[in-house]
Design an enzyme around this catalytic site. Structure first.
Site, PDB file in Angstrom:
ATOM      1  N   LYS A 215       0.823  -1.205   0.000  1.00 38.28           N
ATOM      2  CA  LYS A 215       0.000   0.000   0.000  1.00 38.28           C
ATOM      3  C   LYS A 215       0.860   1.260   0.000  1.00 38.28           C
ATOM      4  O   LYS A 215       0.614   2.208  -0.756  1.00 38.28           O
ATOM      5  CB  LYS A 215      -0.921  -0.008   1.226  1.00 38.28           C
ATOM      6  CG  LYS A 215      -1.700   1.268   1.448  1.00 38.28           C
ATOM      7  CD  LYS A 215      -2.679   1.562   0.333  1.00 38.28           C
ATOM      8  CE  LYS A 215      -3.528   2.773   0.679  1.00 38.28           C
ATOM      9  NZ  LYS A 215      -4.502   3.100  -0.374  1.00 38.28           N
ATOM     10  N   CYS A 269      -3.851   9.985   1.395  1.00 37.41           N
ATOM     11  CA  CYS A 269      -3.005   8.860   0.973  1.00 37.41           C
ATOM     12  C   CYS A 269      -1.671   9.328   0.411  1.00 37.41           C
ATOM     13  O   CYS A 269      -0.635   9.204   1.046  1.00 37.41           O
ATOM     14  CB  CYS A 269      -3.752   8.007  -0.050  1.00 37.41           C
ATOM     15  SG  CYS A 269      -5.135   7.090   0.632  1.00 37.41           S
TER      16      CYS A 269
END
Length: 432
Positions: A215, A269
């Site tokens: 991720k 993010c």
């Protein structure tokens, strides 16, 4: 694992990822309880409404709440599967803060029983899932926990990060591939069974550490590539060349795919996750650190150029177009557009009008500045300077004849037919 109609799921955190995830799971017929610390969020969801902007989410939530598949509360209850979807911010020194994750795990520990599955979805530093495991060992010594008692553990613990695009969350939660990392292979398989209930994309199993790093790697990769585009845009300004044309031409090369520059990088993010890798191994991440610094510096660069433009045209009203971190959403987290607009409001006050179609009030950062919220038509009618910070569709729809007499600083390249702002801002008086 039990059938869909008998499955009880708890989703901890009803934010931009948690609420859509809870609704998608509820649509399968599972009974889903969403946990949030905000009474307002709980009341909103229980009334069948949503507190965030996302395509088709309102209709989905309304339907699953009406059918009794989704409800919300501030207090946790026993379940079969627990999904943690809480924020993981960083401190001023960019050190990751996993406090919300550990508090969620502490809450889950109070109702955890043999046979349950605990899945962390929050973007986290490598090793966080193991810290959740260690916390559960400490809080629930009566349960056999994976990685401490071999494969015969009472509960399963896994990590499965979301990888969705705001504006397409409901589609991508189902269609995108998922990486599922277990504390043990058996944990990964247990979590895989759960995701197979609502995910059409491929579900690939691995270790929790590999999934966590995957991720972070995805977002660091994008950040580095955006940094190249943002750095290129500054060089193009110095050379007095249209960066959008250069990128279009360069991308005609069969092995070149340069991304689009902008006023910086935002969201929870890409603007955050690369720091987790830098913090974990600062000696071996000079490129990732530099990309973060380049993208953060682009915000200051845009502010400097915008301030020069406004200062060179005293008395002219200014429109800042957009506050969200990307197009067609209401998410302002880490938004470079918000930072630019706030800086301009603090200097130029009531000369500034902000156009943001995805909010009905300006954020608190504008309090006392004199800046005001306006719609796009009012901005076109009253503002002589327009600073494009977000590429919302409504801004793209403004034809050239409605902005022909405007002085425009387009940081998103949505108006390629607009005259380019020169590298050196000189005093420029608008016609009339």
């Amino acid at each position: 694992m039990v059938s869909d109609s008998e499955l009880n799921v708890v989703v901890v955190g009803l934010g931009y990822i948690g609420l859509p995830t809870a609704a998608v799971i509820a649509r399968t017929g599972a009974k889903v309880l969403g946990i949030d610390v905000s009474e307002h969020v709980v009341e909103t969801v229980n009334s069948g409404k949503v507190h965030i902007e996302e395509v088709d989410l309102d209709g989905l939530v309304s339907g699953v709440v009406a059918r009794g598949y989704l409800r919300a509360a501030t207090q946790i209850e026993p379940a079969d599967v627990f999904v943690i979807a809480v924020p993981t911010p960083f401190a001023d020194d960019h050190a990751p803060n996993i406090g919300y994750v550990l508090r969620a795990a502490t809450t889950i520990a109070t109702v955890l029983k043999a046979g349950d599955v605990v899945i962390l979805e929050s973007t986290s530093p490598v090793g966080t899932t193991e810290k959740v495991r260690d916390l559960l060992v400490q809080l629930r010594p009566d349960l056999r926990v994976p990685g401490r008692t071999g494969e015969s553990a009472d509960v399963a613990i896994a990590y499965c990060p979301e990888r969705v695009l705001p504006g397409r969350i409901l589609v991508e939660l189902i269609d995108n591939d998922r990486v599922i990392g277990g504390i043990t292979p058996r944990c990964a398989r247990k979590a895989l069974q759960f995701y197979r209930r609502f995910v059409r994309g491929a579900c690939v199993t691995t270790t929790s550490r590999a999934a966590e790093m995957t991720k972070l790697t995805e977002n660091a990769f994008r950040d580095v590539n955006i940094a190249f585009a943002n750095e290129l845009s500054r060089v193009a300004d110095t050379m007095e060349v249209d960066v959008w044309e250069v990128i279009r031409l360069a991308n005609r090369h069969p092995r070149v795919n340069i991304l689009s520059p902008g006023p910086g990088v935002g969201g929870h993010c890409i603007a955050v996750d690369p720091w987790f890798l830098v913090h974990a191994d600062p000696a071996n991440t000079p490129l990732i650190r530099t990309a973060r610094e380049v993208n953060d510096a682009k915000i200051d660069y845009v502010v400097e150029r915008a301030e020069a433009m406004v200062a060179a045209n005293p008395g002219v009203t200014v429109a800042c177009l957009g506050l969200a971190f990307k197009a067609n959403i209401d998410d302002f987290r880490e938004s470079p557009a918000l930072k630019v607009a706030t800086a301009l409001a603090q200097r130029f006050g009531d000369r500034l009008c902000v156009v943001e179609p995805y909010t009905d009030r300006l954020p608190a950062a504008f309090d006392g500045t004199g800046a005001r919220l306006a719609d796009i038509d009012t901005a076109i009618e009253t503002c002589g300077i327009m600073i494009v910070l977000v590429d919302h569709d409504v801004f793209k729809s403004v034809p050239v004849d409605e902005r022909a007499d405007k002085l425009v600083y387009d940081t998103r390249g949505i108006w390629p037919d607009q005259p380019r702002v020169p590298a050196r801002i000189e005093p420029m008086r608008l016609a009339g």
